[in-house]
Design a protein around this motif. Sequence first.
Motif, mmCIF file in Angstrom:
data_model
loop_
_atom_site.group_PDB
_atom_site.id
_atom_site.type_symbol
_atom_site.label_atom_id
_atom_site.label_comp_id
_atom_site.label_asym_id
_atom_site.label_seq_id
_atom_site.Cartn_x
_atom_site.Cartn_y
_atom_site.Cartn_z
ATOM 1 N N TYR B 59 0.833 -1.204 0.000
ATOM 2 C CA TYR B 59 0.000 0.000 0.000
ATOM 3 C C TYR B 59 0.863 1.247 0.000
ATOM 4 C CZ TYR B 59 -3.839 -3.096 0.953
ATOM 5 O OH TYR B 59 -4.755 -4.086 0.826
ATOM 6 N N ILE B 79 -8.578 2.800 2.404
ATOM 7 C CA ILE B 79 -8.151 2.451 1.047
ATOM 8 C C ILE B 79 -8.979 3.259 0.062
ATOM 9 C CG2 ILE B 79 -7.809 0.579 -0.618
ATOM 10 C CD1 ILE B 79 -7.948 -1.386 1.716
ATOM 11 N N ARG B 100 -3.796 0.752 -2.727
ATOM 12 C CA ARG B 100 -3.197 -0.551 -3.000
ATOM 13 C C ARG B 100 -2.247 -0.387 -4.201
ATOM 14 N NH1 ARG B 100 -7.775 -3.655 -3.336
ATOM 15 N NH2 ARG B 100 -7.697 -4.133 -1.117
ATOM 16 N N GLU B 122 -6.016 -6.235 6.515
ATOM 17 C CA GLU B 122 -6.996 -5.548 5.681
ATOM 18 C C GLU B 122 -8.404 -5.926 6.135
ATOM 19 O OE1 GLU B 122 -6.059 -5.948 1.529
ATOM 20 O OE2 GLU B 122 -8.063 -5.249 0.965
ATOM 21 N N SER B 125 -12.646 -1.748 3.437
ATOM 22 C CA SER B 125 -11.940 -0.633 2.800
ATOM 23 C C SER B 125 -10.975 0.058 3.763
ATOM 24 C CB SER B 125 -12.951 0.357 2.238
ATOM 25 O OG SER B 125 -13.720 0.874 3.299
ATOM 26 N N THR B 126 -10.564 -0.687 4.783
ATOM 27 C CA THR B 126 -9.604 -0.108 5.736
ATOM 28 C C THR B 126 -8.430 -1.071 5.905
ATOM 29 O OG1 THR B 126 -11.383 0.981 6.930
ATOM 30 C CG2 THR B 126 -9.300 0.702 8.122
ATOM 31 N N ILE B 127 -7.200 -0.502 6.026
ATOM 32 C CA ILE B 127 -6.082 -1.349 6.446
ATOM 33 C C ILE B 127 -5.649 -0.899 7.838
ATOM 34 C CG2 ILE B 127 -5.110 -2.057 4.208
ATOM 35 C CD1 ILE B 127 -3.067 0.271 4.537
#
Lengths: 412, 412
Positions: B59, B79, B100, B122, B125-127
Amino acid sequence: MITEFCRLNDAIERVSKVINIQLNIERVSLLNAIGRVAAKDVTSPCDIPPYDRSVVDGYAVRAEDTYGASPSNPLPLRIVGEANFDTAFRYSIGPGEAVRIHTGVPLPKGANAVIMLEDVVEDKSTIYVMKSVGVYANVSRRGEDMPKGFTILKRGQTIEPWHVAALAAVGLDEVEVFERLRLCLLTVGDEIVEPSKNLDPVEVLSKGKVFSSTHYLLLCEAKRLGFLEPVHIGIVGDSPHQISNHIRQAIEECHSVITTGGTGPGQRDVVVKAVKEVGSEVVVRGIAMRPGRTTSVAVLKGKPIFMLSGFPVAAYIAFRFFVIPSLTKALGITESRNYVYAKLTRRVVNRAGYTTFVRVKLFNCGTEVCAEPLASTGSGLISTLLESNGILKLPDDIEGYEAGELVPIELL
Amino acid sequence: MITEFCRLNDAIERVSKVINIQLNIERVSLLNAIGRVAAKDVTSPCDIPPYDRSVVDGYAVRAEDTYGASPSNPLPLRIVGEANFDTAFRYSIGPGEAVRIHTGVPLPKGANAVIMLEDVVEDKSTIYVMKSVGVYANVSRRGEDMPKGFTILKRGQTIEPWHVAALAAVGLDEVEVFERLRLCLLTVGDEIVEPSKNLDPVEVLSKGKVFSSTHYLLLCEAKRLGFLEPVHIGIVGDSPHQISNHIRQAIEECHSVITTGGTGPGQRDVVVKAVKEVGSEVVVRGIAMRPGRTTSVAVLKGKPIFMLSGFPVAAYIAFRFFVIPSLTKALGITESRNYVYAKLTRRVVNRAGYTTFVRVKLFNCGTEVCAEPLASTGSGLISTLLESNGILKLPDDIEGYEAGELVPIELL
């Protein structure tokens, strides 16, 4: 994702065992033999030299006639003729006789030594010998260089200039060699573009495109090896279906296929999918080597498909230290590598179970050779190959080397 | 008779100064460039990489957003998309955002680091970042490999595989190289016969004839050097007039001529007579080197005529250690030789004022490389070249080396 990496030596062993390639034998003229691989042992059909011959200009004598000779005791011998290539076989010398002789000329019958010009004083048809000579002094004996039956070349040996000279010396003008192994290269990647003078590099690169350089590196390296005939098939995008179509055709035309690119651990791992699609068996999936750990191999009809990284340095290292050893081992080809022992300027460490290849720069330090390790990362950086002139291998059972240690460096 | 022998380095200096050869410049494709000599410096027309790019799959982030992250303190980032070659330039990331990204892909605007896949968790939609990364971590900076203006190739440099790869990487598909230096070889000797499968070697040799092998040795060695284009003119008898006719023609067609044979100290010293007959000036008459001391050089119209021994080893040593250095020095070609430092197994002695070349056999002895000196005589014996794999040079200011000394060996 690759989960278990095969040790390098195990990978070479495994791949060489499943390779089943039959190379045809062909006859080539001596001048085309250089760098090729001998298909059979070649032995000398005759003695070289074919007779005892003089290695100097002087006089053929009986050694015993010179015993005791010295400047204060010059011994006279009668000159009975002059031996050259036409006349030598006609002469026979007896006690007290000498025959003038030239370099390379057969020794006349009866003679068993040659005395050099500077060791006699000549007066009309007599020489005064100033120095004693032993039996066969200044004589090259029959068969001394290459006796009949002498092995000039062994099957599997790469032919060097001196082999060619030795073959010529015994009257041979051809030699049987293995046909070259046809190696097809396929470049994989949506972003890869063939370099061309008609393209503006800045413009091409600014669009996220990359000029294909890895295949040039491998083609050029392969061309230096006389047993290979490398061909670049072309560039193909990241589609497994497209890739498998190309591989299917290449495996028909070539003895072995190399792909570069498309081996990443993420979604771009398209080549392995493609080789499975053509029905080949994956025999190595990831090797515990740095750089080049994504290296994989599949086999179809006994022919290996080597899947290498698209990064130039990683591909080069995998080609040189894995692909070539696997092929030469399978084919029984003797490979000789050149090493230098050099003193490390700083410590290098290995990763457990891995074989690591460190680019080094060799230089003279005093009366020694020193090796400066370059960055071990940067397998995408071509410039590190321009800078380095050797490779240090850290085998998988070694933790590293200390600064000051004398280590073997393979020359590039 | 030769009365005074020129020192080897002086001979190289003298000959290289009188050589006046202009090699034309030609353009060759990359694949034909290997081994050729660059005619001009080549610099990179662009930055490689052309932009900051990721070297891993992961990322793209702002490094500062990861500071303090750890498994016990995972930091969330949103993300906002996926960067590949097509999309990367469209993105711009702000605080708290991540994109990404794949290996080799340009870093989106706003990002200054890449965090590896394995260092995040992950979730939709969040890391969650588990590890802090520094500025430009996992990023290859613009121009880091070859910045615009970087010298890829220098005039006079021999082109290696990595040069070709570097030229390709910046989009070049051709390179300017010097035309090959045409080198004509002439074999001299009444007794010399071309090897042929139609001749019975035993019968031929028993008549005092000798198969020509020296010219094969030199042709093959010359072919390994990409700057030479060697041609064998043929075999000519010991007549000065015949020899001079051949040399007169060869000097028109070639940049340089090499004769082998006909240089003996006795009556067979026919080549020097022949070169004088064509009006050339003898600049070196005998060199204090062993083997090869009859080596002589004449110059006609700036082109050198090298007169070498007919003995294979003597001719080979003179070619490699005198002819090639003289030509490369005159033409400004950078030559690189490969050396190994090895431990001598026994003492070797030199002759005052002479440069002596000793064939050695290198082998592994424990953790070291040892060098076993082979007979220093026998310059007519090809088999000693088959046996040896290196040459030890004893310069003219060195009396010899002791057993156990570490000495530089030039690899064959």
